[in-house]
Design an enzyme around this catalytic site. Structure first.
Site, short mmCIF file in Angstrom:
data_model
loop_
_atom_site.label_atom_id
_atom_site.label_comp_id
_atom_site.label_asym_id
_atom_site.label_seq_id
_atom_site.Cartn_x
_atom_site.Cartn_y
_atom_site.Cartn_z
N HIS A 92 0.87 -1.14 -0.03
CA HIS A 92 0.17 -0.02 -0.03
C HIS A 92 0.96 1.32 -0.10
O HIS A 92 2.07 1.30 0.49
CB HIS A 92 -0.71 -0.12 1.34
N ASP A 120 2.95 -4.91 7.65
CA ASP A 120 1.75 -4.16 7.32
C ASP A 120 0.63 -4.98 7.64
O ASP A 120 0.32 -5.79 6.75
CB ASP A 120 1.78 -3.28 6.06
N GLN A 175 -4.70 -5.28 6.64
CA GLN A 175 -5.84 -6.07 6.24
C GLN A 175 -5.76 -7.50 6.73
O GLN A 175 -6.34 -8.25 6.43
CB GLN A 175 -5.71 -6.27 4.78
N LYS A 217 -10.39 -0.78 10.64
CA LYS A 217 -10.51 -2.01 9.88
C LYS A 217 -10.65 -3.32 10.63
O LYS A 217 -11.01 -4.36 10.09
CB LYS A 217 -9.24 -2.00 8.97
N1 PMP Z 1 -1.97 -0.81 4.39
C1 PMP Z 1 -2.84 -1.66 3.96
C2 PMP Z 1 -2.61 -2.91 3.52
C3 PMP Z 1 -4.12 -0.81 3.89
O1 PMP Z 1 -5.33 -1.53 3.15
C4 PMP Z 1 -4.21 0.48 4.50
C5 PMP Z 1 -5.89 1.02 4.18
N2 PMP Z 1 -6.15 1.06 3.04
C6 PMP Z 1 -3.29 1.19 4.94
C7 PMP Z 1 -2.20 0.33 5.15
C8 PMP Z 1 -3.57 2.43 5.59
O2 PMP Z 1 -4.23 2.40 6.68
P1 PMP Z 1 -4.69 3.81 7.50
O3 PMP Z 1 -5.26 4.57 6.32
O4 PMP Z 1 -5.75 3.42 8.46
O5 PMP Z 1 -3.61 4.37 7.95
#
Ligand code: PMP
Length: 407
Positions: free
Chosen positions: A124, A201, A204, A227
């Site tokens: 991400h 990370d 998910q 999430k």
């Molecule tokens: N890593 C992954 C794999 C994600 O899916 C997300 C959220 N889409 C994030 C990081 C970022 O999370 P946040 O916006 O809650 O900081």
């Protein structure tokens, strides 16, 4: 395993029974943010109404009790991910802030000109951009672990990608686009064999699969409350004790100090060193309540339910002519991306939205993944413990309707 009582669970989510564009909403967007069950909302409301003041300050009973509730939430997180100690659980605003913290503290300390940061091809943006900012600043270089057409990391040459200049390896536990569950335990073992720490990370992963940071032997593990059936504004960074203790602080301010004089400051022990200022207290308590909620449902039962839905949805979507699923890894969490021949994902998303089916359309903050598959965007459906086969059926009829409109 006793199946989840989904009709009962759905009563905890009023949005699911409130008409939306005149129809009940079909929420297939938990990967963007999960819905918050009523007990979690109630717990935060109770805290805010009856228990709130600042934490870690003063002698008032109210402040001590607020501090106790706040620290109990930290203990819930510790137990949830099986961290050795609550000292290794740092509150942040979310995954993004957790990773920036590591890049700006561990990264600034350890990464210098000519060093390398190794990231997977399915990260991400929040596990790419913080490292690019650091690399730019330091004259370091980013290298990438590639993936195959199924959306699985190619790990055959991992030992060649990890050089004597590699200072950290960053990998997502579950891809937010492809749903791929990466073999992070194996990656960590192989990185450690070459002396390289690993940041996972877990944004998910935690909503879908049981996570044990001790068993994984992760050096850093990051995730977001929103999430995981919790609120926004709260997240977690887990870190190995020796690394956290050696890392310099990031934000300066109240709460993160032992003593301050005009000559200088000595810092609090972990986790306080990394928690400057007033923290998101109700949000931390809300995340604790969300952990109680999903644990009461049972992580293995959640995983089994979502797995069944994913299999059903995959089978039904595959039967639609002109539809291509992006991401067909053998190990997948309940995230399903697809493209339709000749129709832009944004059009699919908007038409589905009018039918009350909420999905995400776009690049999912993972543009390098789009580039890898040669597509501008995907439509993504993601399933949670409150979803049903009827939700999948609504998605399928929505897609058929989109095709009809464009035919
Ligand atoms: N890593 C992954 C794999 C994600 O899916 C997300 C959220 N889409 C994030 C990081 C970022 O999370 P946040 O916006 O809650 O900081």
């Amino acid at each position: 395993l006793i199946p989840l009582d989904v009709p009962r669970i759905r009563q905890d989510f009023p949005v699911l029974t409130t008409p939306f564009h005149g129809k009940p909403v079909v929420y297939l967007d938990s990967a963007v943010s999960s819905l918050t069950p009523l007990p979690v909302v109630a717990r935060m409301g109770h805290y805010q109404s009856f228990e709130h003041t600042n934490v870690h300050r003063g002698v008032s009973t109210l402040s001590q009790e607020a501090t106790d509730r706040f620290e109990e939430a930290r203990e819930k997180v510790r137990a949830f991910i099986n961290a050795p100690s609550t000292r290794q659980v740092i509150w942040t605003r979310g995954t993004t802030e957790s990773i920036n913290l590591v890049a700006q503290t561990f990264g600034r300390q350890k990464i210098h000109a000519g060093d390398e940061i190794l990231l997977s091809a399915m990260e991400h943006h929040s596990d790419i951009v913080p490292w690019q900012l650091l690399a730019e600043d330091r004259g370091a270089r980013i290298r990438v672990i590639p993936m195959n057409d199924a959306g699985e990391l190619i790990l055959d040459n991992l030992e060649d990608l990890i050089t004597d200049r590699t200072r950290i390896l960053g990998v997502t536990h579950v891809s937010n686009v492809l749903g791929t569950i990466n073999p992070v335990k194996e990656i960590i073992r192989r990185a450690h064999a070459k002396g390289v720490p690993v940041l996972v990370d877990g944004a998910q992963a935690v909503p879908h699969i049981p996570v044990d940071v001790t068993d994984l032997d992760a050096d850093f593990y990051a995730f977001s409350g929103h999430k995981l059936s919790g609120p926004t504004g709260i997240g977690v960074l887990y870190g190995r004790k020796s690394l956290l203790e050696a890392m310099p602080p990031w934000h300066g301010g109240g709460s993160m100090i032992l003593s301050v004089t005009w000559e200088g400051t000595t810092f609090a022990a972990i986790p306080g060193k990394f928690e400057a200022g007033t923290p998101p207290i109700a949000q931390a308590i809300g995340l604790g309540a969300a952990i109680d909620y999903v644990r009461a449902l049972g992580l293995d039962r959640i995983a089994a339910h979502e797995h069944e839905l994913l299999a059903y949805a995959t089978e039904r979507l595959k039967a639609i002519p002109g539809l291509r699923i992006i991401g067909e890894a053998r190990e997948k969490a309940s995230v399903l991306s697809f493209v339709l021949e000749g129709i832009h994902p944004h059009d699919i998303g908007s038409i589905l939205d009018h039918a009350g089916v909420v999905v995400r359309a776009g690049h999912h903050c993972a543009q390098p993944v789009m580039t890898r598959f040669g597509i501008p965007a995907t439509t993504r459906a993601s399933f949670a413990y409150f979803n049903t086969r009827a939700d999948v059926d609504a998605l399928v009829s929505g897609i058929l309707n989109v095709q009809e409109i464009f035919s």
